[in-house]
Design an enzyme around this catalytic site. Structure first.
Site, short mmCIF file in Angstrom:
data_model
loop_
_atom_site.label_atom_id
_atom_site.label_comp_id
_atom_site.label_asym_id
_atom_site.label_seq_id
_atom_site.Cartn_x
_atom_site.Cartn_y
_atom_site.Cartn_z
N ARG A 1 1.57 1.86 7.90
CA ARG A 1 1.99 0.46 7.81
C ARG A 1 2.73 0.01 9.07
O ARG A 1 2.65 -1.13 9.49
CB ARG A 1 2.89 0.29 6.58
N TYR A 2 3.49 0.92 9.68
CA TYR A 2 4.30 0.62 10.86
C TYR A 2 3.77 1.44 12.04
O TYR A 2 3.28 2.56 11.85
CB TYR A 2 5.77 0.96 10.61
N ARG B 1 5.18 5.37 12.56
CA ARG B 1 5.34 6.33 11.47
C ARG B 1 4.26 6.16 10.42
O ARG B 1 3.70 5.08 10.26
CB ARG B 1 6.72 6.20 10.83
N CYS C 1 5.01 14.93 -9.78
CA CYS C 1 6.47 14.92 -9.70
C CYS C 1 7.05 15.81 -10.80
O CYS C 1 6.39 16.08 -11.80
CB CYS C 1 7.03 13.50 -9.89
N CYS D 1 9.41 8.56 -13.22
CA CYS D 1 10.33 7.45 -13.47
C CYS D 1 9.55 6.30 -14.10
O CYS D 1 8.43 5.99 -13.68
CB CYS D 1 10.99 7.00 -12.18
N CYS E 1 8.42 3.45 -11.56
CA CYS E 1 7.82 3.87 -10.29
C CYS E 1 6.79 2.87 -9.79
O CYS E 1 5.93 2.41 -10.55
CB CYS E 1 7.16 5.23 -10.47
N ARG F 1 4.40 3.58 -7.86
CA ARG F 1 3.09 4.26 -7.80
C ARG F 1 2.71 4.80 -9.17
O ARG F 1 1.96 5.77 -9.28
CB ARG F 1 3.11 5.40 -6.77
N ASP G 1 10.35 -3.05 -7.19
CA ASP G 1 8.99 -3.49 -6.89
C ASP G 1 8.31 -4.01 -8.16
O ASP G 1 8.63 -3.59 -9.27
CB ASP G 1 8.18 -2.33 -6.31
N ASP H 1 10.51 -4.68 -0.60
CA ASP H 1 9.18 -4.38 -0.08
C ASP H 1 8.30 -5.58 -0.43
O ASP H 1 8.04 -5.83 -1.62
CB ASP H 1 8.63 -3.10 -0.71
N LYS I 1 8.84 -3.59 4.46
CA LYS I 1 10.18 -3.61 3.87
C LYS I 1 11.10 -4.44 4.76
O LYS I 1 11.10 -4.27 5.99
CB LYS I 1 10.67 -2.17 3.76
#
Length: 344
Positions: free
Chosen positions: A89-90, A93, A102, A106, A109, A111, A270, A307, A314
């Protein structure tokens, strides 16, 4: 050895939900993965949906309510995925997601549509394609390992991946985004520390939302990392019913700094599907940040971020303390919400 809870029957048997809730909870779990680690389970007040740890991990019928504007890919990962498992995205990085597993899932989440799906993980050939993408782009200075949670990988697999990243000369930083130190702290061990001893600087960003998550075991895990030269940052999600009050956030941020974790981000939630019951307004977030500015050391201040839906990145979202510019005259607002003139 105690196993993670992954079935609705487990939730009933441990008293986390009432038997009358089993059918609706099963419908939620069919859409969004369920997993609660033994360590997280020990922190949960059984049957208490008002408990902030219970709220984060135990499925709720509210998750079946999809509100306007909620998205299956709320931060636009897919729009910036040139190869499977890698988001660029950037310019400097990339986000590398070798696994979508995981230790805990959560309930908020972003995702949540992908985590827990075996087909979302990268096999060896797919991981090599992602690594080749990084090798071919010298502008990539930092690789962020996310997922899922990269620390579910064994020390052997993680070590192999880190050594491959180490061999890429232009990669200077490897950053982990993880829940493991607070969700399953026994995973932080000497073998993991050895795997992390590579040429690029290694940073660990710990996802933690409530001070009760910083158990004695979690504090020991964090100490093991920082005592071995691994800098620690935190990210927290602003969640209604979990941490949306000044006292809770202040205690969390102070507790983090006391164990040598620098608060990094406070995320505005989000717009993932079925998460409206956790959502606070930006106005509420602004008030909380102003309150924290008045009571916390600068070391304890996270950056409040959003975001932007659609994959636009972000951004910090305030609150603003400076305004009213006219011919070099500004008005600066202090933490008490009082305005003061400032001539530039």
């Amino acid at each position: 050895m105690q196993k993670a809870l992954t079935r609705v029957d487990d939730l009933v048997q441990t008293g986390l939900i009432d038997p009358s809730e089993a059918a609706i909870t099963g419908a939620v779990a069919e859409n969004f993965s369920l997993r609660i680690s033994p360590h997280a389970l020990a922190q949960i007040a059984a049957g208490d949906r008002g408990d902030p740890i219970h709220a984060q991990y135990v499925p709720s019928a509210d998750e079946l309510i999809v509100s306007p504007g909620e998205l299956s890919d709320p931060i636009g990962d897919a729009a910036h995925e040139p190869v499977k498992g890698l988001t660029h995205r950037y310019p400097d990085r990339v986000l590398l997601k070798p696994t979508h597993t995981c230790h805990v899932y959560c309930r908020f989440c972003f995702r949540r549509e992908k985590v827990g799906r075996a087909d979302a993980a990268l096999d060896e050939s797919e991981l090599e394609v992602a690594l080749d993408y990084i090798r071919q782009r010298p502008e990539i200075w930092e690789v962020i390992l996310s997922g899922g949670d990269p620390l579910v990988l064994s020390n052997r697999r993680l070590g192999l991946l880190l050594r491959k990243l180490e061999e890429i000369a232009h990669v200077a930083v490897v950053r982990f985004h993880t829940r493991v130190p607070v969700a399953e702290p026994s995973r932080i061990n000497s073998g993991l520390i050895r795997a992390m001893k590579i040429r690029p600087a290694v940073y660990v960003v710990v996802h933690v939302n409530h001070p009760r998550e910083l158990t004695a075991e979690a504090r020991c895990a964090l100490a093991l990392l920082v005592d071995n030269g691994i800098p620690l940052l935190s990210q927290t999600v602003l969640l209604k019913g979990v941490n949306n009050d000044t006292a809770t956030l202040a205690e969390l941020m102070r507790s983090l700094v006391a164990v040598r974790v620098k608060p990094y981000y406070l995320h505005h939630l989000d717009k993932a599907r079925g998460t409206q019951h956790f959502r606070c307004s930006i106005a509420e977030g602004h008030k909380l940040m102003r309150d924290l500015r008045g009571v916390l050391s600068g070391l304890c201040q996270p950056t409040y971020v959003l975001d932007i839906p659609g994959g636009f990145g972000k951004v910090p979202i305030g609150p603003e303390y400076l305004g009213g510019q006219r011919q070099g005259l500004y008005q600066a607002r202090d933490y008490r919400n009082v305005l003061h003139d400032y001539q530039d």
